[in-house]
Design a protein around this motif. Sequence first.
Motif, PDB file in Angstrom:
ATOM      1  N   GLU A 148      46.126  27.586  21.526  1.00 40.16           N
ATOM      2  CA  GLU A 148      45.986  29.003  21.875  1.00 40.16           C
ATOM      3  C   GLU A 148      45.977  29.883  20.623  1.00 40.16           C
ATOM      4  OE1 GLU A 148      47.567  26.842  25.378  1.00 40.16           O
ATOM      5  OE2 GLU A 148      48.130  26.896  23.272  1.00 40.16           O
ATOM      6  N   PHE A 149      46.898  29.604  19.709  1.00 40.04           N
ATOM      7  CA  PHE A 149      46.953  30.403  18.480  1.00 40.04           C
ATOM      8  C   PHE A 149      45.696  30.174  17.639  1.00 40.04           C
ATOM      9  CE2 PHE A 149      48.269  31.518  14.152  1.00 40.04           C
ATOM     10  CZ  PHE A 149      48.823  32.763  14.372  1.00 40.04           C
ATOM     11  N   ALA A 150      45.222  28.942  17.602  1.00 39.07           N
ATOM     12  CA  ALA A 150      43.997  28.638  16.851  1.00 39.07           C
ATOM     13  C   ALA A 150      42.798  29.379  17.445  1.00 39.07           C
ATOM     14  CB  ALA A 150      43.741  27.136  16.845  1.00 39.07           C
ATOM     15  N   ARG A 151      42.695  29.403  18.770  1.00 40.96           N
ATOM     16  CA  ARG A 151      41.590  30.118  19.408  1.00 40.96           C
ATOM     17  C   ARG A 151      41.723  31.627  19.213  1.00 40.96           C
ATOM     18  NH1 ARG A 151      42.454  26.004  23.122  1.00 40.96           N
ATOM     19  NH2 ARG A 151      43.551  27.351  24.595  1.00 40.96           N
ATOM     20  N   LEU A 152      42.952  32.117  19.247  1.00 41.55           N
ATOM     21  CA  LEU A 152      43.186  33.532  18.979  1.00 41.55           C
ATOM     22  C   LEU A 152      42.717  33.872  17.562  1.00 41.55           C
ATOM     23  CD1 LEU A 152      44.467  36.256  19.841  1.00 41.55           C
ATOM     24  CD2 LEU A 152      46.598  35.409  18.864  1.00 41.55           C
ATOM     25  N   GLY A 153      43.082  33.039  16.605  1.00 38.96           N
ATOM     26  CA  GLY A 153      42.655  33.261  15.218  1.00 38.96           C
ATOM     27  C   GLY A 153      41.149  33.238  15.076  1.00 38.96           C
ATOM     28  N   SER A 154      40.505  32.321  15.757  1.00 35.56           N
ATOM     29  CA  SER A 154      39.049  32.233  15.716  1.00 35.56           C
ATOM     30  C   SER A 154      38.409  33.491  16.291  1.00 35.56           C
ATOM     31  CB  SER A 154      38.596  30.998  16.488  1.00 35.56           C
ATOM     32  OG  SER A 154      37.200  30.927  16.517  1.00 35.56           O
ATOM     33  N   ALA A 155      38.953  33.984  17.400  1.00 37.13           N
ATOM     34  CA  ALA A 155      38.425  35.205  18.014  1.00 37.13           C
ATOM     35  C   ALA A 155      38.608  36.399  17.088  1.00 37.13           C
ATOM     36  CB  ALA A 155      39.110  35.454  19.359  1.00 37.13           C
ATOM     37  N   ILE A 156      39.744  36.496  16.440  1.00 38.78           N
ATOM     38  CA  ILE A 156      40.006  37.607  15.519  1.00 38.78           C
ATOM     39  C   ILE A 156      39.048  37.541  14.330  1.00 38.78           C
ATOM     40  CG2 ILE A 156      41.681  38.571  13.881  1.00 38.78           C
ATOM     41  CD1 ILE A 156      43.864  37.642  15.928  1.00 38.78           C
ATOM     42  N   ARG A 157      38.881  36.342  13.761  1.00 37.85           N
ATOM     43  CA  ARG A 157      38.000  36.197  12.595  1.00 37.85           C
ATOM     44  C   ARG A 157      36.527  36.399  12.943  1.00 37.85           C
ATOM     45  NH1 ARG A 157      41.955  32.547  11.486  1.00 37.85           N
ATOM     46  NH2 ARG A 157      40.776  30.828  12.381  1.00 37.85           N
ATOM     47  N   SER A 158      36.166  36.297  14.223  1.00 37.35           N
ATOM     48  CA  SER A 158      34.769  36.569  14.579  1.00 37.35           C
ATOM     49  C   SER A 158      34.449  38.051  14.423  1.00 37.35           C
ATOM     50  CB  SER A 158      34.468  36.093  16.000  1.00 37.35           C
ATOM     51  OG  SER A 158      35.022  36.949  16.961  1.00 37.35           O
ATOM     52  N   THR A 160      36.404  39.647  22.767  1.00 34.81           N
ATOM     53  CA  THR A 160      36.209  38.278  22.262  1.00 34.81           C
ATOM     54  C   THR A 160      37.381  37.391  22.654  1.00 34.81           C
ATOM     55  OG1 THR A 160      34.917  39.127  20.417  1.00 34.81           O
ATOM     56  CG2 THR A 160      35.795  36.899  20.191  1.00 34.81           C
ATOM     57  N   ILE A 161      38.582  37.924  22.543  1.00 36.50           N
ATOM     58  CA  ILE A 161      39.763  37.144  22.924  1.00 36.50           C
ATOM     59  C   ILE A 161      39.701  36.796  24.413  1.00 36.50           C
ATOM     60  CG2 ILE A 161      42.275  37.273  23.260  1.00 36.50           C
ATOM     61  CD1 ILE A 161      42.281  38.967  20.639  1.00 36.50           C
ATOM     62  N   ILE A 162      39.364  37.760  25.217  1.00 35.56           N
ATOM     63  CA  ILE A 162      39.297  37.511  26.665  1.00 35.56           C
ATOM     64  C   ILE A 162      38.283  36.424  26.985  1.00 35.56           C
ATOM     65  CG2 ILE A 162      38.614  38.528  28.879  1.00 35.56           C
ATOM     66  CD1 ILE A 162      39.905  41.173  27.789  1.00 35.56           C
ATOM     67  N   THR A 163      37.111  36.504  26.370  1.00 33.16           N
ATOM     68  CA  THR A 163      36.083  35.511  26.685  1.00 33.16           C
ATOM     69  C   THR A 163      36.330  34.172  26.017  1.00 33.16           C
ATOM     70  OG1 THR A 163      34.661  36.348  24.908  1.00 33.16           O
ATOM     71  CG2 THR A 163      34.302  37.243  27.116  1.00 33.16           C
ATOM     72  N   GLU A 164      36.869  34.170  24.809  1.00 35.96           N
ATOM     73  CA  GLU A 164      37.050  32.914  24.074  1.00 35.96           C
ATOM     74  C   GLU A 164      38.386  32.230  24.329  1.00 35.96           C
ATOM     75  OE1 GLU A 164      34.727  31.388  22.206  1.00 35.96           O
ATOM     76  OE2 GLU A 164      33.370  32.961  22.841  1.00 35.96           O
ATOM     77  N   VAL A 165      39.428  33.003  24.548  1.00 35.38           N
ATOM     78  CA  VAL A 165      40.758  32.419  24.716  1.00 35.38           C
ATOM     79  C   VAL A 165      41.133  32.314  26.188  1.00 35.38           C
ATOM     80  CG1 VAL A 165      43.214  32.685  24.207  1.00 35.38           C
ATOM     81  CG2 VAL A 165      41.530  33.235  22.473  1.00 35.38           C
ATOM     82  N   ALA A 166      41.057  33.400  26.906  1.00 35.42           N
ATOM     83  CA  ALA A 166      41.477  33.392  28.309  1.00 35.42           C
ATOM     84  C   ALA A 166      40.550  32.541  29.170  1.00 35.42           C
ATOM     85  CB  ALA A 166      41.541  34.812  28.845  1.00 35.42           C
ATOM     86  N   GLY A 167      39.322  32.414  28.756  1.00 39.19           N
ATOM     87  CA  GLY A 167      38.372  31.644  29.530  1.00 39.19           C
ATOM     88  C   GLY A 167      38.522  30.135  29.386  1.00 39.19           C
ATOM     89  N   LYS A 168      39.377  29.693  28.480  1.00 40.07           N
ATOM     90  CA  LYS A 168      39.547  28.235  28.231  1.00 40.07           C
ATOM     91  C   LYS A 168      40.543  27.625  29.193  1.00 40.07           C
ATOM     92  CE  LYS A 168      36.987  28.303  24.496  1.00 40.07           C
ATOM     93  NZ  LYS A 168      35.771  27.713  24.284  1.00 40.07           N
TER      94      LYS A 168
END
Length: 111
Positions: free
Chosen positions: A29-39, A103-111
Amino acid sequence: AIDDGRVTITALDGEAGAPPPISPTQSGEFARLGSAIRSVYPDALVAPLLTIGATDSRFYASIAPLSYRFLPIYFPDALDVIHGVDERVPIDAYAKAIRTYATIITEVAGK
């Protein structure tokens, strides 16, 4: 800080309650959050920090055990104006915050 004898401060009884549990940084979750932020902020260093104020996350800990609290707003003079006399956020910084949350909603919450 308030030099006015008409102003009084009274501490209220009660307990603020225990803080929410610490959310791990070694998680998917933290890794995906970081990826969304860096996008949105490609040069951002995504790292944990201590939130010194109370947040609503304590009320959701039983149903959302991982809670990462942050505000994705950046602009050069942010510390000078956030919670200040002339508090403001530039429109472009606000737009990037919205894009980060989307981005967080679509990339993190959607997983």
